[in-house]
Write a protein that holds these residues in place. Structure first.
Motif, PDB file in Angstrom:
ATOM      1  N   GLY A 176      -5.092  -0.451   4.058  1.00 46.11           N
ATOM      2  CA  GLY A 176      -4.321  -1.395   3.263  1.00 46.11           C
ATOM      3  C   GLY A 176      -4.508  -2.826   3.737  1.00 46.11           C
ATOM      4  N   ASN A 187      -3.598   4.248  -0.840  1.00 42.44           N
ATOM      5  CA  ASN A 187      -4.472   4.772   0.206  1.00 42.44           C
ATOM      6  C   ASN A 187      -4.578   6.285   0.052  1.00 42.44           C
ATOM      7  OD1 ASN A 187      -3.829   6.007   3.392  1.00 42.44           O
ATOM      8  ND2 ASN A 187      -5.840   5.209   2.864  1.00 42.44           N
ATOM      9  N   TRP A 212      -7.847  -4.134   2.542  1.00 45.41           N
ATOM     10  CA  TRP A 212      -7.753  -4.477   1.123  1.00 45.41           C
ATOM     11  C   TRP A 212      -6.946  -5.766   0.946  1.00 45.41           C
ATOM     12  CZ3 TRP A 212      -3.298  -4.622  -1.975  1.00 45.41           C
ATOM     13  CH2 TRP A 212      -3.536  -4.781  -3.347  1.00 45.41           C
ATOM     14  N   VAL A 266       0.855  -1.184   0.000  1.00 43.10           N
ATOM     15  CA  VAL A 266       0.000   0.000   0.000  1.00 43.10           C
ATOM     16  C   VAL A 266       0.890   1.232   0.000  1.00 43.10           C
ATOM     17  CG1 VAL A 266      -0.222   0.023   2.540  1.00 43.10           C
ATOM     18  CG2 VAL A 266      -1.893   1.249   1.145  1.00 43.10           C
ATOM     19  N   CYS A 293      -1.917  -1.237  -3.904  1.00 42.77           N
ATOM     20  CA  CYS A 293      -3.030  -0.295  -3.877  1.00 42.77           C
ATOM     21  C   CYS A 293      -2.533   1.055  -3.377  1.00 42.77           C
ATOM     22  CB  CYS A 293      -4.175  -0.812  -3.006  1.00 42.77           C
ATOM     23  SG  CYS A 293      -3.853  -0.782  -1.218  1.00 42.77           S
ATOM     24  N   LEU A 330      -4.047   1.984 -10.178  1.00 43.65           N
ATOM     25  CA  LEU A 330      -4.086   1.240  -8.922  1.00 43.65           C
ATOM     26  C   LEU A 330      -5.467   1.367  -8.288  1.00 43.65           C
ATOM     27  CD1 LEU A 330      -0.740   2.241  -7.117  1.00 43.65           C
ATOM     28  CD2 LEU A 330      -1.175   0.217  -8.528  1.00 43.65           C
ATOM     29  N   PRO A 331      -5.911   0.340  -7.566  1.00 41.35           N
ATOM     30  CA  PRO A 331      -7.112   0.516  -6.755  1.00 41.35           C
ATOM     31  C   PRO A 331      -6.839   1.531  -5.644  1.00 41.35           C
ATOM     32  CG  PRO A 331      -6.076  -1.607  -6.293  1.00 41.35           C
ATOM     33  CD  PRO A 331      -5.356  -1.026  -7.465  1.00 41.35           C
ATOM     34  N   VAL A 332      -7.802   2.408  -5.391  1.00 46.03           N
ATOM     35  CA  VAL A 332      -7.647   3.433  -4.357  1.00 46.03           C
ATOM     36  C   VAL A 332      -8.541   3.076  -3.181  1.00 46.03           C
ATOM     37  CG1 VAL A 332      -7.865   5.884  -3.810  1.00 46.03           C
ATOM     38  CG2 VAL A 332      -7.143   5.182  -6.104  1.00 46.03           C
ATOM     39  N   VAL A 333      -7.943   2.975  -1.995  1.00 46.82           N
ATOM     40  CA  VAL A 333      -8.692   2.630  -0.784  1.00 46.82           C
ATOM     41  C   VAL A 333      -8.602   3.799   0.196  1.00 46.82           C
ATOM     42  CG1 VAL A 333      -8.379   0.159  -1.074  1.00 46.82           C
ATOM     43  CG2 VAL A 333      -6.687   1.422   0.233  1.00 46.82           C
ATOM     44  N   SER A 349       6.663  -1.547  -6.841  1.00 43.91           N
ATOM     45  CA  SER A 349       5.875  -2.534  -7.599  1.00 43.91           C
ATOM     46  C   SER A 349       6.587  -3.873  -7.802  1.00 43.91           C
ATOM     47  CB  SER A 349       5.455  -1.961  -8.954  1.00 43.91           C
ATOM     48  OG  SER A 349       4.513  -0.929  -8.790  1.00 43.91           O
ATOM     49  N   ASP A 385       0.959  -7.380  -5.355  1.00 46.29           N
ATOM     50  CA  ASP A 385      -0.150  -6.528  -5.776  1.00 46.29           C
ATOM     51  C   ASP A 385      -0.003  -5.215  -5.020  1.00 46.29           C
ATOM     52  OD1 ASP A 385      -2.368  -5.737  -7.159  1.00 46.29           O
ATOM     53  OD2 ASP A 385      -3.706  -7.290  -6.374  1.00 46.29           O
ATOM     54  N   GLN A 399      -7.751  -9.670  -0.691  1.00 44.40           N
ATOM     55  CA  GLN A 399      -6.932 -10.343  -1.706  1.00 44.40           C
ATOM     56  C   GLN A 399      -6.435 -11.699  -1.221  1.00 44.40           C
ATOM     57  OE1 GLN A 399      -7.037  -8.277  -4.423  1.00 44.40           O
ATOM     58  NE2 GLN A 399      -8.026  -6.929  -2.930  1.00 44.40           N
TER      59      GLN A 399
END
Length: 205
Positions: A82, A50, A85, A7, A48, A62-65, A41, A46, A89
């Motif tokens: 994070g 924040n 999330w 994250v 994300c 990227l997915p945003v949480v 990366s 994986d 996963q």
């Protein structure tokens, strides 16, 4: 130990930079966030981001949480987001990094994992030694609490601690026998908080 998920913490308010998203500031033709993504990366399975507010302002793939707790309670809230999330996963561990640290170590994850060997629940914060030329920090271990390896199994414990008002990362990690991993290069954790810091980062390139 298998590769953790990651994250990037970008949920702060950037008050010393005048507000906005520090990760979107440009350094050497690239955003700080792009530079952080390039370095972290390859080290995680994986990744994300924040961040709070409109997720559409980040076009980084990227997915945003967002923080699940109101009031910007600090970086631990981003770690918790994070963790939640990561749990979805099916991941067991999470590595956190800050969005304003363009020089973060390319061996961050393997070093944190090595330091966690023997721990039932891997919990390690990155640290560096203080500048020996500076009396105030000579020989002192300086922890970098936005850089850590976190066990997803402790997310409910962390949530409860934050709801009780916990602010300081180290108080929680020490409660769970957290360790430190000392990195040799303090500059790797240089973070951009002010316009002067951004100018210094340009010089460091």
């Amino acid at each position: 130990m298998k590769a953790p998920v990651g994250v990037i913490l970008a949920g702060g308010q950037a008050t010393r930079m005048g507000g906005g998203d520090k990760g979107l500031l440009t350094l050497g033709g690239q955003s700080l966030l792009d530079r952080v993504m390039e370095r972290i990366s390859p080290q995680v399975s994986d990744l994300c981001l924040n961040a709070n507010g409109d997720a559409g302002r980040f076009d980084v793939g990227l997915p945003v949480v967002a923080d699940s707790l109101a009031g910007f309670p600090g970086p631990l809230a981003g770690v918790l987001a994070g963790m939640d999330w990561a749990a979805a996963q099916g991941a067991e561990t999470l590595v956190s990094v800050a969005a304003d640290t363009p020089f973060l170590p390319c061996d961050l994850v393997p070093r944190l994992q090595l330091a966690a060997e023997g721990q039932a629940l891997p919990l390690v914060l990155a640290a560096t030694l203080g500048d020996t030329e500076t009396r105030s920090s000579k020989g002192r271990v300086i922890r970098h609490p936005t850089f850590g390896l976190w066990p997803v199994a402790l997310r409910d414990d962390l949530r409860a601690a934050l709801e009780e008002g916990l602010k300081k990362v180290v108080l929680w990690t020490e409660r769970h026998d957290g360790r430190e991993c000392v990195f040799p290069d303090d500059a790797a954790f240089f973070n951009v908080n002010t316009p002067d810091d951004l100018a210094q980062a340009e010089a460091m390139l």
